[in-house]
Design a protein around this motif. Sequence first.
Motif, PDB file in Angstrom:
ATOM      1  N   UNK A  13       0.815  -1.215   0.000  1.00 14.16           N
ATOM      2  CA  UNK A  13       0.000   0.000   0.000  1.00 14.16           C
ATOM      3  C   UNK A  13       0.846   1.261   0.000  1.00 14.16           C
ATOM      4  N   UNK A  14       1.967   1.228   0.740  1.00 14.01           N
ATOM      5  CA  UNK A  14       2.810   2.421   0.833  1.00 14.01           C
ATOM      6  C   UNK A  14       4.269   2.039   0.966  1.00 14.01           C
ATOM      7  N   UNK A  32       5.097   7.470   0.893  1.00 11.99           N
ATOM      8  CA  UNK A  32       4.314   7.764  -0.310  1.00 11.99           C
ATOM      9  C   UNK A  32       3.613   6.494  -0.767  1.00 11.99           C
ATOM     10  N   UNK A  33       2.542   6.616  -1.537  1.00  6.67           N
ATOM     11  CA  UNK A  33       1.772   5.438  -1.949  1.00  6.67           C
ATOM     12  C   UNK A  33       2.573   4.524  -2.872  1.00  6.67           C
ATOM     13  N   UNK A  34       2.268   3.236  -2.806  1.00  5.77           N
ATOM     14  CA  UNK A  34       2.852   2.271  -3.730  1.00  5.77           C
ATOM     15  C   UNK A  34       2.031   2.313  -5.020  1.00  5.77           C
ATOM     16  N   UNK A  35       2.613   2.940  -6.034  1.00  6.73           N
ATOM     17  CA  UNK A  35       1.947   3.025  -7.332  1.00  6.73           C
ATOM     18  C   UNK A  35       2.708   2.137  -8.322  1.00  6.73           C
ATOM     19  N   UNK A  40       7.173   4.866  -8.283  1.00  5.56           N
ATOM     20  CA  UNK A  40       7.351   4.670  -6.840  1.00  5.56           C
ATOM     21  C   UNK A  40       8.829   4.627  -6.467  1.00  5.56           C
ATOM     22  N   UNK A  41       9.601   3.835  -7.194  1.00  2.00           N
ATOM     23  CA  UNK A  41      11.011   3.668  -6.847  1.00  2.00           C
ATOM     24  C   UNK A  41      11.824   4.921  -7.138  1.00  2.00           C
ATOM     25  N   UNK A 134      -2.168  -7.720   2.859  1.00  2.00           N
ATOM     26  CA  UNK A 134      -1.820  -9.123   2.664  1.00  2.00           C
ATOM     27  C   UNK A 134      -1.369  -9.686   3.992  1.00  2.00           C
ATOM     28  N   UNK A 135      -0.916 -10.916   3.977  1.00  4.34           N
ATOM     29  CA  UNK A 135      -0.388 -11.538   5.198  1.00  4.34           C
ATOM     30  C   UNK A 135       0.962 -12.163   4.873  1.00  4.34           C
TER      31      UNK A 135
END
Length: 291
Positions: A13-14, A32-35, A40-41, A134-135
Amino acid sequence: MSKLFGSIEAGGTKFVCAVGNEAFMILESTTFPTEEPVKTLQQAVDFFKQFGSSLVSIAIGSFGPIDIDEASETYGLVTTTPKPHWANFDLIGFLKAQLDLPMYFTTDVNSSAYGEQLLEPSLKSLVYFTIGTGIGAGAIQDGEFIGGISHAEMGHMFVKRHPDDLDFAGVCPYHGDCLEGVAAGPSLEARTGIRGENIELESNVWDIQAYYIAQAAVSTTLTLRPEKIIFGGGVMAQEHMMARVRKQFAELLNDYVTVPELTDYLQVPSIANNASATVGNFALAKRVYEK
């Protein structure tokens, strides 16, 4: 010149990026959000570049599955994740192309487990679960991660279905009703049509969730016999959840083996907001730098 260590907690998510000193104190961080991967990177790269030559190494704890085998042709890749655009993306390759630094690559839950062990050095063994979007779980024995050909994927163990939950198919795109499929955050909304934070505390869905999470704790207890099991993530941030899990755990284990007092044995993270992952990453970054 004081050495600085970098941390990337690459969540589904982030992203949380941080820089710390040799005492593993957070000096600066950003979230920041995981886009999509490149966008993102690149934000992570831009954050770390401002520290120049003071930054000597980085540890990355990522959502998975990932390839952590340095001898593998696909080392550094996010592999079979269902997250759009990220499957088979070369995460480490992208970072290395712009940041010529030693890097330690592991799972986000391994980073958290390492941080928790660092914060409580008397522990020789522990398991850390994240119950969120997730887990996943990371396990430590005598200061080393447990794993063989790759990292553990305990979030996808199979669980016995709750009697009131037999008609729910689960949300895991690979397994349907594995642990992640029936106990991760998205399963709450999939069952009820309501986001987890808006579900009433009296709802039976919380006990269903706790039943599955407690099964994971029982399986972990019987398989690894750790000194402590820690549950982080957004689902377990609900203050009522740990008491529910402990209750279900006691019923399921049924005194078969001896464990510590459940208030000590089944715990929430030592630091709020999953900051144990950042501390763990600082230590892992130092480890790879000194290597």
